[in-house]
Design a protein around this motif. Structure first.
Motif: not given
Length: 183
Positions: A167, A83-86, A90, A160
């Protein structure tokens, strides 16, 4: 059957070589980017292709004291890394990518975690995305790892990170690309 961690470095491979096996083209030169699992049971430096820099993604320190550069970016197992949106993931990925901006970074670079598939797979996917490698090729390279790997997980991780320029906002992506290819 599980991975045998006492038999050297599991999932060790030269990413450039495997990208060529997948595509039939040299997308990144051989001998620049290596990936694998724990190096705790590696006996000699040549077993890990004489890596000049080791990026350790595990909580624990590496046990070897070879005359090379060691970078340590620990990420706890309890964090859902795919879950690279965390924010935590990141921040972690941005710290690692900053190391590739360093013009004094020594190649080949070995990126490793315990099994060489989850944390390592996400970091390698991020780097390959930045280098402009096609997503399907990145997925194929990731799926080559032994152990439980799922296409949906690496797709989630890559999704993500989009768009890359936002990003990885604090990183000069063009400089990173030039630095990587200048070797």
């Amino acid at each position: 059957m599980g991975l045998n961690y006492t038999d050297g470095c599991v999932n060790l491979r030269d990413v450039g070589e495997y990208l060529e096996l997948i595509t039939g083209k040299v997308l990144i030169p051989y001998g620049l980017l290596l990936r694998g699992g724990s190096i705790d049971h590696v006996k000699t430096h040549d077993e890990i292709h004489h890596a000049a820099t080791i990026i350790n993604l595990r909580d624990g320190e590496d046990v070897h004291a070879w005359d090379i550069d060691y970078l340590h970016f620990p990420m706890a197992n309890k964090v859902e890394k795919y879950d690279t949106s965390q924010k935590e993931v990141r921040r972690w990925l941005n710290q690692i990518m900053r190391s590739f901006e360093n013009p004094k970074l020594k190649f080949p670079v070995l990126i490793h975690c315990l099994s060489g598939k989850d944390r390592t797979g996400i970091v390698v996917a991020a780097l390959l995305l930045i280098l402009g490698i096609d997503r399907e090729v990145i997925i194929e390279e990731y799926i080559l790892s032994e152990g439980e790997v799922e296409r949906a997980l690496i797709e989630q991780a890559m999704n993500g990170m989009m768009p890359l320029d936002i990003y990885f906002k604090g990183i000069d992506l063009e400089f990173l690309r030039k630095n990587f290819r200048a070797v």
